[in-house]
Design an enzyme around this catalytic site. Structure first.
Site, PDB file in Angstrom:
ATOM      1  N   THR A   1      -5.159  -7.825  -8.204  1.00  0.00           N
ATOM      2  CA  THR A   1      -6.566  -8.133  -8.444  1.00  0.00           C
ATOM      3  C   THR A   1      -6.726  -8.420  -9.933  1.00  0.00           C
ATOM      4  O   THR A   1      -5.979  -7.866 -10.747  1.00  0.00           O
ATOM      5  CB  THR A   1      -7.416  -6.915  -8.035  1.00  0.00           C
ATOM      6  OG1 THR A   1      -7.397  -6.838  -6.621  1.00  0.00           O
ATOM      7  CG2 THR A   1      -8.849  -6.997  -8.520  1.00  0.00           C
TER       8      THR A   1
ATOM      9  N   VAL B   1     -14.110  -5.329   3.234  1.00  0.00           N
ATOM     10  CA  VAL B   1     -14.564  -5.536   1.858  1.00  0.00           C
ATOM     11  C   VAL B   1     -14.097  -4.353   1.019  1.00  0.00           C
ATOM     12  O   VAL B   1     -14.308  -3.201   1.405  1.00  0.00           O
ATOM     13  CB  VAL B   1     -16.099  -5.673   1.800  1.00  0.00           C
ATOM     14  CG1 VAL B   1     -16.575  -5.773   0.363  1.00  0.00           C
ATOM     15  CG2 VAL B   1     -16.556  -6.896   2.600  1.00  0.00           C
TER      16      VAL B   1
ATOM     17  N   GLY C   1      -8.987  -0.004  -2.770  1.00  0.00           N
ATOM     18  CA  GLY C   1     -10.434  -0.166  -2.746  1.00  0.00           C
ATOM     19  C   GLY C   1     -11.166   0.911  -1.976  1.00  0.00           C
ATOM     20  O   GLY C   1     -12.250   1.360  -2.380  1.00  0.00           O
TER      21      GLY C   1
END
Ligand code: ASP
Length: 302
Positions: A170, A199, A224
């Site tokens: 990322t 997400v 995440g």
């Protein structure tokens, strides 16, 4: 005072990929720094630096992103303006090379903060954000990886970041311009073989990205699902604000919360209103680069 810091993901970057990571974060830093040097704003520097890494197939952002379980590339991104605390984000968007630019359009041209999937893509059409083919995002390395993952049980997100597995890359940037404005942004293809519609933290304001001029800005990377639970980016800003600790200590504080509370793995970059940097990660490596008025040359570390 001008300062900028970028990251290109926290994971176990293999030795034979170190050079491309160094080059990638260094190119992004140079692009953002040139904008700041020419009296450009922090938001422009952040967007441009992230665009460079979205173009670079080394990273899990834009071109080069991971493929999801359905064989698609779904991208997440966010950007925040520390001057006004306006923010924009998009999640699960397809066929867009520069999702951080779409996130900025959401911030600048809509009353919303987060648009997802088809709605975000509809907004991209309206705003004339360029679309690309799926093939423009897919690189052979990730297609091969996706095919290989289909042949065996998938690893969990935690395993992916904790061990020697391909979770990674990322990208993010935080910048401070001469007017004292701080901006922060993050862009990602998420995690390998993720569930369609999954997400992560990167487009969630306060988790992947946060900026407030009176304190500083943060961009995060890592697992995440864990980062969301500890609201990592804002937790770090709050620590600087309330505990009056250095950005380095605040970065460490964030990673220790991430690990102790939810067994999370990842990394953070921090920039304060005084242009001071902090970085921390509990993965084997994190690609990063930074530069400020007080430095004679940029630091690039993997
Ligand atoms: N944080 C990203 C996500 O979970 C992945 C990463 O930082 O590598 O979507």
């Amino acid at each position: 005072m001008k300062s900028i810091i970028v990251h290109g993901g926290a994971w176990d970057i293999p030795d034979d990929m170190l050079d491309e990571h160094r080059a990638g974060v260094s190119n992004a830093l140079t692009t953002g720094w040139d904008i700041l040097k020419n009296s450009g704003g922090a938001l422009d520097a952040v967007e441009a630096a992230i665009n460079i890494m979205e173009d670079d197939p080394t990273f899990d952002a834009g071109r080069g992103s991971f493929v999801n379980m359905a064989g698609q590339i779904e991208l997440d991104a966010s950007i925040m303006d520390g001057r006004t605390m306006r923010a924009g984000a998009v999640a699960a968007v397809r066929n867009i090379l520069h999702p951080v630019t779409l996130a900025r359009a959401v911030m600048d041209k809509s009353e919303h903060v987060l648009l997802v999937s088809d709605g975000a893509m509809r907004f991209a059409h309206e705003q004339n954000i360029p679309f690309c083919g799926a093939d423009d995002l897919l690189v052979g390395r990730e297609f091969e990886r996706w095919k290989e993952i289909q042949t065996r049980p998938a690893y969990s997100g935690k395993e992916a970041f904790a061990g020697n597995t391909p979770a990674r890359d990322t990208v993010g940037c935080v910048a401070l311009d001469d007017n004292g404005n701080i901006a922060s942004g993050t862009s990602t293809g998420g995690t390998p073989n993720k569930y369609p519609g999954r997400v992560g933290d990167s487009p969630i304001i306060g988790c992947g990205t946060y900026a407030v001029n009176s304190v500083g800005g943060v961009s995060t990377t890592g697992w995440g699902e864990a980062i969301i639970k500890v609201v990592l980016a804002k937790s770090i800003i709050d620590a600087i604000d309330m505990m009056k600790i250095t950005p380095e200590d605040a970065a460490q504080h964030g990673i220790s919360i991430l690990h102790s509370r939810v067994e999370g793995y990842g990394g953070v970059i921090v920039l304060t209103k005084n242009g001071k940097f902090g970085t921390a990660f509990n993965t084997p490596r994190m690609a990063r680069a930074y530069m400020s008025d007080e430095m004679s040359e940029p630091v690039v570390v993997v």
